[in-house]
Design a protein around this motif. Structure first.
Motif, PDB file in Angstrom:
ATOM      1  N   ARG A  11       0.824  -1.217   0.000  1.00  0.00           N
ATOM      2  CA  ARG A  11       0.000   0.000   0.000  1.00  0.00           C
ATOM      3  C   ARG A  11       0.850   1.254   0.000  1.00  0.00           C
ATOM      4  NH1 ARG A  11      -1.790   2.014   5.521  1.00  0.00           N
ATOM      5  NH2 ARG A  11      -0.261   1.192   6.987  1.00  0.00           N
ATOM      6  N   TYR A  12       2.076   1.155   0.548  1.00  0.00           N
ATOM      7  CA  TYR A  12       2.946   2.329   0.606  1.00  0.00           C
ATOM      8  C   TYR A  12       3.407   2.775  -0.778  1.00  0.00           C
ATOM      9  CZ  TYR A  12       3.063   1.136   5.554  1.00  0.00           C
ATOM     10  OH  TYR A  12       2.699   0.848   6.840  1.00  0.00           O
ATOM     11  N   LEU A  13       3.405   1.856  -1.733  1.00  0.00           N
ATOM     12  CA  LEU A  13       3.836   2.213  -3.090  1.00  0.00           C
ATOM     13  C   LEU A  13       2.807   3.089  -3.791  1.00  0.00           C
ATOM     14  CD1 LEU A  13       5.395  -1.178  -4.273  1.00  0.00           C
ATOM     15  CD2 LEU A  13       6.543   0.827  -3.297  1.00  0.00           C
ATOM     16  N   ARG A  14       1.618   3.212  -3.212  1.00  0.00           N
ATOM     17  CA  ARG A  14       0.590   4.091  -3.776  1.00  0.00           C
ATOM     18  C   ARG A  14       0.544   5.438  -3.053  1.00  0.00           C
ATOM     19  NH1 ARG A  14      -2.149  -0.889  -3.248  1.00  0.00           N
ATOM     20  NH2 ARG A  14      -3.327  -0.106  -1.448  1.00  0.00           N
ATOM     21  N   ASP A  15       1.455   5.642  -2.112  1.00  0.00           N
ATOM     22  CA  ASP A  15       1.468   6.841  -1.287  1.00  0.00           C
ATOM     23  C   ASP A  15       2.517   7.809  -1.833  1.00  0.00           C
ATOM     24  OD1 ASP A  15       2.013   8.712   0.828  1.00  0.00           O
ATOM     25  OD2 ASP A  15       1.010   7.346   2.219  1.00  0.00           O
ATOM     26  N   THR A  16       2.082   8.961  -2.333  1.00  0.00           N
ATOM     27  CA  THR A  16       3.017   9.900  -2.960  1.00  0.00           C
ATOM     28  C   THR A  16       4.027  10.471  -1.956  1.00  0.00           C
ATOM     29  OG1 THR A  16       1.414  11.704  -2.667  1.00  0.00           O
ATOM     30  CG2 THR A  16       1.408  10.530  -4.782  1.00  0.00           C
ATOM     31  N   ASP A  17       3.621  10.671  -0.696  1.00  0.00           N
ATOM     32  CA  ASP A  17       4.552  11.184   0.305  1.00  0.00           C
ATOM     33  C   ASP A  17       5.652  10.168   0.603  1.00  0.00           C
ATOM     34  OD1 ASP A  17       3.154  13.544   0.515  1.00  0.00           O
ATOM     35  OD2 ASP A  17       1.997  12.936   2.258  1.00  0.00           O
ATOM     36  N   VAL A  18       5.275   8.903   0.673  1.00  0.00           N
ATOM     37  CA  VAL A  18       6.254   7.849   0.925  1.00  0.00           C
ATOM     38  C   VAL A  18       7.238   7.751  -0.244  1.00  0.00           C
ATOM     39  CG1 VAL A  18       6.550   5.352   1.179  1.00  0.00           C
ATOM     40  CG2 VAL A  18       4.757   6.527   2.456  1.00  0.00           C
ATOM     41  N   LEU A  19       6.728   7.836  -1.463  1.00  0.00           N
ATOM     42  CA  LEU A  19       7.597   7.776  -2.635  1.00  0.00           C
ATOM     43  C   LEU A  19       8.497   9.007  -2.717  1.00  0.00           C
ATOM     44  CD1 LEU A  19       5.060   6.384  -5.261  1.00  0.00           C
ATOM     45  CD2 LEU A  19       6.875   5.145  -4.055  1.00  0.00           C
ATOM     46  N   HIS A  20       7.973  10.157  -2.326  1.00  0.00           N
ATOM     47  CA  HIS A  20       8.761  11.384  -2.279  1.00  0.00           C
ATOM     48  C   HIS A  20       9.940  11.204  -1.307  1.00  0.00           C
ATOM     49  CE1 HIS A  20       8.616  16.092  -1.852  1.00  0.00           C
ATOM     50  NE2 HIS A  20       9.848  15.644  -1.955  1.00  0.00           N
ATOM     51  N   ALA A  21       9.656  10.679  -0.117  1.00  0.00           N
ATOM     52  CA  ALA A  21      10.709  10.451   0.877  1.00  0.00           C
ATOM     53  C   ALA A  21      11.721   9.433   0.368  1.00  0.00           C
ATOM     54  CB  ALA A  21      10.087   9.976   2.191  1.00  0.00           C
ATOM     55  N   ALA A  22      11.241   8.419  -0.353  1.00  0.00           N
ATOM     56  CA  ALA A  22      12.149   7.409  -0.895  1.00  0.00           C
ATOM     57  C   ALA A  22      13.100   8.011  -1.921  1.00  0.00           C
ATOM     58  CB  ALA A  22      11.342   6.277  -1.523  1.00  0.00           C
ATOM     59  N   ALA A  23      12.601   8.908  -2.748  1.00  0.00           N
ATOM     60  CA  ALA A  23      13.443   9.547  -3.763  1.00  0.00           C
ATOM     61  C   ALA A  23      14.511  10.420  -3.106  1.00  0.00           C
ATOM     62  CB  ALA A  23      12.577  10.371  -4.706  1.00  0.00           C
ATOM     63  N   VAL A  24      14.134  11.176  -2.085  1.00  0.00           N
ATOM     64  CA  VAL A  24      15.091  12.022  -1.363  1.00  0.00           C
ATOM     65  C   VAL A  24      16.154  11.157  -0.687  1.00  0.00           C
ATOM     66  CG1 VAL A  24      15.341  13.574   0.610  1.00  0.00           C
ATOM     67  CG2 VAL A  24      13.464  13.909  -1.013  1.00  0.00           C
ATOM     68  N   THR A  25      15.722  10.055  -0.085  1.00  0.00           N
ATOM     69  CA  THR A  25      16.650   9.159   0.607  1.00  0.00           C
ATOM     70  C   THR A  25      17.635   8.526  -0.374  1.00  0.00           C
ATOM     71  OG1 THR A  25      14.969   8.671   2.272  1.00  0.00           O
ATOM     72  CG2 THR A  25      16.783   7.108   2.064  1.00  0.00           C
ATOM     73  N   LEU A  26      17.137   8.065  -1.506  1.00  0.00           N
ATOM     74  CA  LEU A  26      18.008   7.459  -2.513  1.00  0.00           C
ATOM     75  C   LEU A  26      19.040   8.460  -3.010  1.00  0.00           C
ATOM     76  CD1 LEU A  26      18.736   5.098  -4.354  1.00  0.00           C
ATOM     77  CD2 LEU A  26      16.969   5.877  -5.947  1.00  0.00           C
ATOM     78  N   LEU A  27      18.611   9.691  -3.232  1.00  0.00           N
ATOM     79  CA  LEU A  27      19.537  10.724  -3.685  1.00  0.00           C
ATOM     80  C   LEU A  27      20.620  10.984  -2.633  1.00  0.00           C
ATOM     81  CD1 LEU A  27      20.229  12.809  -5.863  1.00  0.00           C
ATOM     82  CD2 LEU A  27      18.704  14.418  -4.692  1.00  0.00           C
ATOM     83  N   ALA A  28      20.231  11.021  -1.360  1.00  0.00           N
ATOM     84  CA  ALA A  28      21.203  11.247  -0.283  1.00  0.00           C
ATOM     85  C   ALA A  28      22.222  10.117  -0.223  1.00  0.00           C
ATOM     86  CB  ALA A  28      20.474  11.379   1.048  1.00  0.00           C
ATOM     87  N   VAL A  29      21.765   8.890  -0.406  1.00  0.00           N
ATOM     88  CA  VAL A  29      22.668   7.741  -0.378  1.00  0.00           C
ATOM     89  C   VAL A  29      23.652   7.798  -1.548  1.00  0.00           C
ATOM     90  CG1 VAL A  29      22.797   5.226  -0.602  1.00  0.00           C
ATOM     91  CG2 VAL A  29      21.064   6.261   0.874  1.00  0.00           C
ATOM     92  N   LEU A  30      23.144   8.123  -2.730  1.00  0.00           N
ATOM     93  CA  LEU A  30      24.004   8.179  -3.914  1.00  0.00           C
ATOM     94  C   LEU A  30      25.035   9.296  -3.796  1.00  0.00           C
ATOM     95  CD1 LEU A  30      21.348   7.547  -6.719  1.00  0.00           C
ATOM     96  CD2 LEU A  30      23.077   5.947  -5.870  1.00  0.00           C
ATOM     97  N   LEU A  31      24.592  10.472  -3.357  1.00  0.00           N
ATOM     98  CA  LEU A  31      25.502  11.618  -3.271  1.00  0.00           C
ATOM     99  C   LEU A  31      26.576  11.422  -2.186  1.00  0.00           C
ATOM    100  CD1 LEU A  31      23.034  14.627  -3.726  1.00  0.00           C
ATOM    101  CD2 LEU A  31      24.660  13.705  -5.389  1.00  0.00           C
ATOM    102  N   SER A  32      26.241  10.639  -1.159  1.00  0.00           N
ATOM    103  CA  SER A  32      27.204  10.408  -0.078  1.00  0.00           C
ATOM    104  C   SER A  32      28.038   9.151  -0.284  1.00  0.00           C
ATOM    105  CB  SER A  32      26.466  10.303   1.255  1.00  0.00           C
ATOM    106  OG  SER A  32      25.701   9.105   1.315  1.00  0.00           O
ATOM    107  N   GLY A  33      27.800   8.458  -1.379  1.00  0.00           N
ATOM    108  CA  GLY A  33      28.519   7.206  -1.611  1.00  0.00           C
ATOM    109  C   GLY A  33      28.178   6.134  -0.589  1.00  0.00           C
ATOM    110  N   GLY A  34      26.990   6.194  -0.030  1.00  0.00           N
ATOM    111  CA  GLY A  34      26.545   5.202   0.952  1.00  0.00           C
ATOM    112  C   GLY A  34      26.874   5.544   2.390  1.00  0.00           C
ATOM    113  N   LEU A  35      27.608   6.647   2.624  1.00  0.00           N
ATOM    114  CA  LEU A  35      28.016   6.995   3.990  1.00  0.00           C
ATOM    115  C   LEU A  35      26.830   7.355   4.879  1.00  0.00           C
ATOM    116  CD1 LEU A  35      31.265   9.057   3.324  1.00  0.00           C
ATOM    117  CD2 LEU A  35      31.065   6.689   4.123  1.00  0.00           C
TER     118      LEU A  35
END
Length: 232
Positions: A11-35
């Motif tokens: 059900r979370y995959l239909r939640d735009t706020d959850v997907l928004h947070a996931a995109a921000v989190t993924l970007l943070a992980v990529l930019l930090s090299g996983g740190l």
């Protein structure tokens, strides 16, 4: 009576706020090299490693449920319940709140936990409440807050002990503090296991915690009120 709500992680995959947070989190992980993720993993490990199995003073004991196995508590859930029973018998609390709605079976996690405690000899003079409407840890705590306040949002929350498996403690503690609890972490296990399964659970919890925390921080930074209010 309304039909019980069952846990459905999709059900979370239909939640735009959850997907928004996931995109921000993924970007943070990529930019930090996983740190960034490693930082959260170390935080989850520290909470899991050093949390006690009791607490000072009197507190309401909140016991987090877990998905049932054949309508019965699984091994992790039984460890949580056994710790709760030991704490009650030691006189640490006289008020226990069992958390957990329906996770696919005929009865809720809270109902199954209560039945297990009674089978193990829980005394009838202990106040036990069941929170059975939730499908995740955030809802567990939000509904517990309502029960403890008696429906009056102005009512001051009593101090609580958050009892769950060591891998789950960091997430529960973060959510509880966001919701206004004076929460003290209490571990079900006597010590932190270092099995492959448990290490995988710690890694998964670090991901969940990062997703939640960075999502809220981002929402506050950009003034996304609806998204920030999801954990309040």
């Amino acid at each position: 009576m309304a039909a019980p709500v069952h846990r459905n992680p999709w059900r979370y995959l239909r939640d735009t706020d959850v997907l928004h947070a996931a995109a921000v989190t993924l970007l943070a992980v990529l930019l930090s090299g996983g740190l960034v993720w490693l930082g959260y993993l170390m935080h989850v490990w520290r909470i899991a490693r050093y949390s006690p199995t009791a607490w000072p003073g009197r507190r309401v004991l909140l016991v987090f449920g877990r998905q049932l196995a054949g309508d019965e508590p699984d091994g992790d859930f039984r460890e949580r319940l056994a710790r709760a029973l030991a704490l009650v018998r030691a006189g640490r609390t006289r008020h226990v709140l069992l958390l957990g709605g329906h996770s696919g079976g005929d009865r809720s996690e809270a109902q199954a936990g209560h039945a297990w405690l009674l089978q193990q000899g829980l005394h009838g003079d202990v106040e036990v409440e069941l929170e059975q409407e939730s499908v995740d840890s955030l809802e567990n705590l939000r509904h517990a807050r309502g029960l403890l306040q008696g429906g009056d949002s102005a009512e001051v929350l009593p101090p609580v002990a958050l009892l769950t498996s060591r891998y789950h403690l960091a997430r529960c503690l973060l959510l509880a503090r966001r919701l206004g609890f004076d929460g003290h972490p209490v571990a079900a296990e006597a010590r932190l296991p270092y099995t492959p399964r448990y290490l995988a659970l710690l890694a998964m919890e670090a991901t969940y915690l990062m997703w939640i925390d960075l999502g809220v921080r981002w929402a506050q930074l950009v003034g996304h009120r609806r998204m920030a209010a999801r954990i309040s």
